[in-house]
Design an enzyme around this catalytic site. Structure first.
Site, short mmCIF file in Angstrom:
data_model
loop_
_atom_site.label_atom_id
_atom_site.label_comp_id
_atom_site.label_asym_id
_atom_site.label_seq_id
_atom_site.Cartn_x
_atom_site.Cartn_y
_atom_site.Cartn_z
N PRO A 79 0.95 -1.31 -0.04
CA PRO A 79 0.14 -0.02 -0.06
C PRO A 79 0.71 1.20 -0.01
O PRO A 79 1.83 1.50 0.65
CB PRO A 79 -0.80 0.10 1.28
CG PRO A 79 -0.97 -1.45 1.45
CD PRO A 79 0.27 -2.14 1.16
N CYS A 80 0.38 2.18 -0.69
CA CYS A 80 1.00 3.54 -1.08
C CYS A 80 0.57 4.77 -0.20
O CYS A 80 0.81 5.76 -0.08
CB CYS A 80 1.18 3.68 -2.35
SG CYS A 80 -0.43 4.28 -3.39
N GLN A 81 -0.66 4.44 0.41
CA GLN A 81 -1.41 5.67 0.92
C GLN A 81 -0.59 6.51 1.89
O GLN A 81 -0.77 7.97 1.87
CB GLN A 81 -2.68 5.28 1.97
CG GLN A 81 -3.88 4.74 0.93
CD GLN A 81 -3.56 3.29 0.60
OE1 GLN A 81 -2.50 2.48 0.75
NE2 GLN A 81 -4.70 2.47 0.17
N ALA A 83 2.75 6.92 1.84
CA ALA A 83 3.78 7.80 1.07
C ALA A 83 3.50 8.50 -0.13
O ALA A 83 4.07 9.30 -0.52
CB ALA A 83 4.67 6.48 0.42
N SER A 84 2.20 8.47 -0.61
CA SER A 84 1.79 9.16 -1.64
C SER A 84 2.02 10.66 -1.53
O SER A 84 1.53 11.11 -0.31
CB SER A 84 0.19 8.87 -1.82
OG SER A 84 -0.23 9.58 -2.95
#
Length: 252
Positions: A79-81, A83-84
């Site tokens: 999941p990138c949430q 780091a986005s």
């Protein structure tokens, strides 16, 4: 040559597995995906492949008890949430979601994987990338990384992503690591854009911008489908990596 067995984590729609299996050198042994809608997509495309839910409860004993193994390669776009760039207060790898990268590393150790391939947003480089490298070093894995955008593959959107490949460290003077330089070779093979049909076509209809798939059918009202597309890894990227893996394996 025996196909390499893959454990596909955070599988989404199965972009990693689709890209690898297109080379005919890989077989997905199991998926792990927590989203029910994505699970239904995976089930429709890989009806005979087991799908696990929460990566935090998946371990080597469970896979062995289910008759799944050995695992050669672990892949996944964790999941990138956190780091986005869209999340201005994101905590990166310290966040609850992006911090799940540690589960990939744990499973690589438990399963004695020969290779790990991960994908995330490029802003991970600014939000805890050192934690990823440190965790891999703790299990004695070397790592390399490259940034590759969808535009480099001939698509009409940017979608720049960070790709990470990790593999067991070489021991002293014993041989060489066949996967060293893997991502560089894969990226070089894509230096000539594939000019495939674009994943997204954009048009202005009634002053509103709609996202359309390759067949020109509007998906603007299909939120679950659009969410799944947004989470998906581009298979063409992974196919290039798959070919580089097979070439390295054949040359070893």
């Amino acid at each position: 040559m025996t196909k390499l067995r893959v454990l596909d984590l955070f599988a989404g729609q199965g972009g990693f597995s689709l890209g690898l299996e297109r080379t005919r050198g890989f077989k997905t042994a199991a998926f792990c995906e927590i989203d029910p809608h994505a699970q239904r997509i995976l089930k429709s495309r890989w009806p005979k492949t087991r799908i696990y839910g929460d990566v935090r409860t998946l371990n080597a004993d469970r896979l062995r008890d289910d008759g799944i193994g050995p695992i050669d390669i672990i892949c996944g776009g964790f999941p990138c949430q956190d780091a986005s760039v869209a999340n201005t207060e994101g905590q990166g790898t310290a966040g609850e979601r992006t911090g799940l990268f540690s589960e990939v590393v744990r499973l690589a150790r438990e399963l004695d994987a020969k290779l790990v391939v991960m994908e995330n947003v490029t802003n991970l480089l600014n939000r805890g990338f050192g934690d990823v490298l440190g965790a891999l070093a703790e299990i004695r894995f070397d790592a390399e990384w490259e940034c590759l955008s969808a535009r480099e593959l001939g698509f009409d959107h940017e979608r720049d992503r960070l790709l990470i490949a990790a593999y067991p460290q070489r021991k002293g003077r014993e041989g060489h690591q066949p996967y060293n330089g893997l991502l560089g070779r894969a990226k070089a093979s894509l230096s000539k854009p594939c000019h495939a049909a674009t994943l997204f076509h954009r048009s202005m209809v009634g002053g509103k911008r709609l996202v359309r798939d390759g067949y020109g059918l509007s998906v603007g009202m299909e939120r679950r489908r659009l969410h799944a597309i947004g989470n998906a890894v581009i298979p063409q990227k992974i196919t290039a990596i798959g070919h580089a893996i097979l070439e390295a394996r054949a040359a070893a």
